[in-house]
Enzyme design. Structure first.
Site, PDB file in Angstrom:
ATOM      1  N   GLU A  65       0.752  -1.013  -0.112  1.00 51.64           N
ATOM      2  CA  GLU A  65       0.506   0.255  -0.141  1.00 51.64           C
ATOM      3  C   GLU A  65       0.478   1.183  -0.105  1.00 51.64           C
ATOM      4  O   GLU A  65       0.402   2.165  -0.367  1.00 51.64           O
ATOM      5  CB  GLU A  65      -0.864   0.167   1.039  1.00 51.64           C
ATOM      6  CG  GLU A  65      -2.081  -0.832   1.522  1.00 51.64           C
ATOM      7  CD  GLU A  65      -1.593  -2.367   1.465  1.00 51.64           C
ATOM      8  OE1 GLU A  65      -2.849  -3.009   1.548  1.00 51.64           O
ATOM      9  OE2 GLU A  65      -0.703  -2.418   1.790  1.00 51.64           O
TER      10      GLU A  65
ATOM     11  N   ASP B 174     -22.703   0.159  11.563  1.00 56.98           N
ATOM     12  CA  ASP B 174     -21.795   0.265  10.457  1.00 56.98           C
ATOM     13  C   ASP B 174     -21.906   0.934   9.515  1.00 56.98           C
ATOM     14  O   ASP B 174     -22.833   1.464   9.248  1.00 56.98           O
ATOM     15  CB  ASP B 174     -21.331  -1.363  10.832  1.00 56.98           C
ATOM     16  CG  ASP B 174     -20.217  -1.999  10.086  1.00 56.98           C
ATOM     17  OD1 ASP B 174     -19.600  -1.321   9.678  1.00 56.98           O
ATOM     18  OD2 ASP B 174     -19.813  -3.153  10.886  1.00 56.98           O
TER      19      ASP B 174
END
Length: 486
Positions: free
Chosen positions: A238, A287
């Site tokens: 990343e 969520d």
């Protein structure tokens, strides 16, 4: 026009110069109040928010930094996400060029050398280690972690870059996994089944390791912060992706107490470990699906050291009924990885993962159809690509359909669909947050072929043409428009 942000502070200053940041000095609470303010801002297209007077805390709190398509593009240093899509397309085109002659090979080598300059660079000292706190002095309550929704189990760190290494290969991974704060030095580590962090934990169990070292970075430069959310294959770094986006390598520094590297210009670093065999009840948590995920057993992160800047800024986000800030971060992934998906499935013209689908519930693709069964082939191909395997509903429409226009998609789907022929099912892995499947983590998924049908599909009836006005009449009305007095 492009920008490079060394750290989060430069991005904050940039947003302020654009009129896209508001400083709030009124006292606010981390208990629900900041969530309600932010949710109203996100859903109205409002600015990023810097809360400078968080009750019980000395750190200012930044939220909604990525909360529009435009801010997400700026965070990655461009005016439009299309600029990044084309950069990726050019990069992938390089793969084919070495077979096209000497000059193409030289161009490819030049591109490879250019990409090499985006590798991360290790420095010896860093702003993120201006203050070092160890042992019993570590206190996570100093972080203004949010309790976002009334039934949340407690405060959660919601925008962490969680860094771990494959215990076999040593390849590192960065992911964004929520962390419930249990006490002054432990949190939950909500890496779901299909995430690389969970894979590292399983490998650590196989290796019979007592500890898996973990570091958490809060508040890197915005491109690196976003890169932690990118659905990369396990062997891609990343930090390299962030360097490619920034066109400049990310500066890293070695942690004080664990064998990991973290962004040198981050605001706060947490160092510690996960015991591969330890778990604790985590959640519930409001969520990104718009529902609470239930309380379940997840690993525990033990924080042994905290390093930070002298006066750190705490970055965070909130999720809930979409759209919320994570949708716009996900939209970057959709645009950035479209060229890679098109390399594997070249008939795909465009794709859309709308906010209402919460990433895994709905994927819409348009294709240039050439043969019978091609829509089904595309759907199954997508189900075979990394985390797209978790896509519960995949809808395929014709190339002429604008998949970003949900009204047009709904019109095409409901008109073009013969349910008995055009809906097909499969079974396989599901997102851990999917509450509709009978068994957690596995269930059924559906593909919908909403393309126009013709003789290729053995159809005997003619497919009706779209209703479209002639170009001549459109031009006539354009010329006379002012005369109508409308």
């Amino acid at each position: 026009m492009t920008w490079k942000f060394k750290d989060l502070r430069e991005y904050i200053a940039f947003l302020e110069s654009k009129g896209e940041l508001r400083r709030i000095t009124t006292p606010v609470s981390t208990e629900l109040e900041i969530t309600e303010i932010t949710d109203r801002m996100v859903k109205s297209g409002g600015p990023a928010l810097l809360f400078e007077n968080v009750e019980g805390h000395t750190m200012p709190l930044l939220i909604n930094a990525f909360g529009t398509i435009q801010r997400s593009a700026w965070a990655l240093g461009v005016e439009s996400l299309d600029e990044l899509t084309e950069r990726v397309r050019d990069l992938l085109g390089m793969v084919k060029e070495p077979h096209q002659g000497l000059m193409a090979k030289l161009r490819a080598l030049g591109q490879l050398a250019h990409i090499a300059s985006f590798q991360p660079k290790t420095v010896k000292s860093a702003p993120c280690q201006e203050v070092v706190i160890t042992g019993d002095d570590v206190d996570l309550s100093t972080l203004p972690a949010l309790t976002c929704w009334p039934d949340d189990a407690g405060p959660f760190i919601t925008l962490p870059l969680v860094i771990s290494k494959d215990p076999v290969t040593g390849v590192r991974n960065i992911g964004i996994y929520r962390m419930q704060v249990y006490d002054r030095n432990t949190t939950g580590m909500h890496w779901q089944t299909h995430k690389v962090g969970a894979h590292h934990q399983r490998l650590a169990q196989e290796q019979k390791l007592e500890r898996l070292e973990v570091a958490v970075a809060l508040g890197a430069d915005p491109a690196t912060m976003w890169a932690g959310s990118a659905p990369l294959p396990p062997d891609l770094d990343e930090y390299v992706l962030a360097g490619f986006i920034r066109e400049e390598g990310v500066e890293l520094v070695k942690c004080k107490t664990v064998d990991l590297e973290v962004p040198a210009h981050a605001e706060i670093i947490l160092e510690g470990y996960v015991d591969p065999n330890e778990s604790r009840l985590e959640g519930p948590f409001g969520d990104h699906t718009g529902y609470y995920s239930p309380a379940e057993e997840y690993p525990v992160f033990h924080v042994t050291t905290m390093t930070r800047r002298e006066e750190p800024i705490y970055p965070t986000t909130m999720v809930g009924r979409p759209p919320t800030e994570d949708y716009f971060m996900g939209k970057v992934s959709e645009r950035l990885f479209l060229p890679a998906i098109q390399m594997m499935l070249p008939e795909i013209v465009d794709m859309n993962m709308p906010a209402e689908g919460a990433f895994h519930n709905l994927l819409i693709v348009s294709i240039k159809k050439e043969y019978r069964g091609q829509a089904q082939k595309v759907v199954h191909g997508l189900w075979g690509m990394g985390l797209l395997a978790l896509s519960k509903t995949v809808v395929v429409v014709d190339a002429s359909v604008n998949v970003q226009n949900l009204s047009e998609v709904a019109w095409r789907v409901t008109n073009n669909l013969d349910p008995q022929q055009d809906i097909f099912f499969a079974s396989g892995p599901m997102d851990d947050l999917d509450h509709a499947s009978v068994t957690a983590g596995v269930g059924s998924k559906v593909g919908i072929d909403a393309t126009a049908k013709g003789p290729l599909e053995g159809r005997e009836r003619d497919w009706p043409p779209d209703i479209l006005m002639s170009d001549e009449i459109k031009a006539l009305v354009d010329r006379k428009w002012e005369q109508y007095g409308i």
